[in-house]
Design a protein around this motif. Sequence first.
Motif, PDB file in Angstrom:
ATOM      1  N   ILE A  60       0.824  -1.205   0.000  1.00 57.93           N
ATOM      2  CA  ILE A  60       0.000   0.000   0.000  1.00 57.93           C
ATOM      3  C   ILE A  60       0.864   1.263   0.000  1.00 57.93           C
ATOM      4  N   PRO A  61       1.903   1.387   0.853  1.00 58.39           N
ATOM      5  CA  PRO A  61       2.762   2.579   0.755  1.00 58.39           C
ATOM      6  C   PRO A  61       3.467   2.691  -0.596  1.00 58.39           C
ATOM      7  N   LEU A  62       3.883   1.563  -1.172  1.00 58.79           N
ATOM      8  CA  LEU A  62       4.517   1.593  -2.491  1.00 58.79           C
ATOM      9  C   LEU A  62       3.524   2.066  -3.555  1.00 58.79           C
ATOM     10  N   LEU A  63       2.293   1.608  -3.462  1.00 54.77           N
ATOM     11  CA  LEU A  63       1.259   2.041  -4.404  1.00 54.77           C
ATOM     12  C   LEU A  63       0.996   3.548  -4.273  1.00 54.77           C
ATOM     13  N   VAL A  64       0.927   4.046  -3.055  1.00 54.87           N
ATOM     14  CA  VAL A  64       0.730   5.480  -2.839  1.00 54.87           C
ATOM     15  C   VAL A  64       1.906   6.270  -3.417  1.00 54.87           C
ATOM     16  N   PHE A  65       3.138   5.793  -3.228  1.00 53.07           N
ATOM     17  CA  PHE A  65       4.331   6.451  -3.768  1.00 53.07           C
ATOM     18  C   PHE A  65       4.266   6.513  -5.297  1.00 53.07           C
ATOM     19  N   VAL A  66       3.886   5.415  -5.930  1.00 51.28           N
ATOM     20  CA  VAL A  66       3.821   5.370  -7.394  1.00 51.28           C
ATOM     21  C   VAL A  66       2.735   6.320  -7.903  1.00 51.28           C
ATOM     22  N   VAL A  67       1.580   6.357  -7.251  1.00 52.87           N
ATOM     23  CA  VAL A  67       0.491   7.234  -7.688  1.00 52.87           C
ATOM     24  C   VAL A  67       0.905   8.698  -7.561  1.00 52.87           C
ATOM     25  N   ILE A  68       1.525   9.082  -6.452  1.00 52.58           N
ATOM     26  CA  ILE A  68       1.957  10.470  -6.274  1.00 52.58           C
ATOM     27  C   ILE A  68       3.027  10.834  -7.303  1.00 52.58           C
TER      28      ILE A  68
END
Length: 122
Positions: A60-68
């Motif tokens: 989930i943190p990796l997904l948030v990083f990629v989206v930002i």
Amino acid sequence: MTSTVVRRLLAVCSLLGVSALLVLTSAGSASADTPEPRPGSWEPKPEIDLLQALLLFGGIPLLVFVVITLLYVGPALARGENLSPNALQAENEWLGGPRKSAGELAAPDSEDSKAGGAGGSW
């Protein structure tokens, strides 16, 4: 004078000690475990395996990083800008250097010259 300071220090220390004692004695009820399941009461604790934990705390943190990152870089990529590190070098600038406008004052030619605007001496 020193006895007043000592009294105040003792009062503060005793207040802190009483506060710490209250916190430590009331923490026993907070460490209670889930009671045994009975029909119609608590549900058993769900089991979470390692893969689920890694997905939850890493994915989930990796997904948030990629989206930002995509939201930040996406518009520049859509415009076709070059985002390589060499593409972002600024041109050389000479701040406060000579200008080429017609209304400028002439530079002073000697030590006694008053041309060139402001001046100062020690």
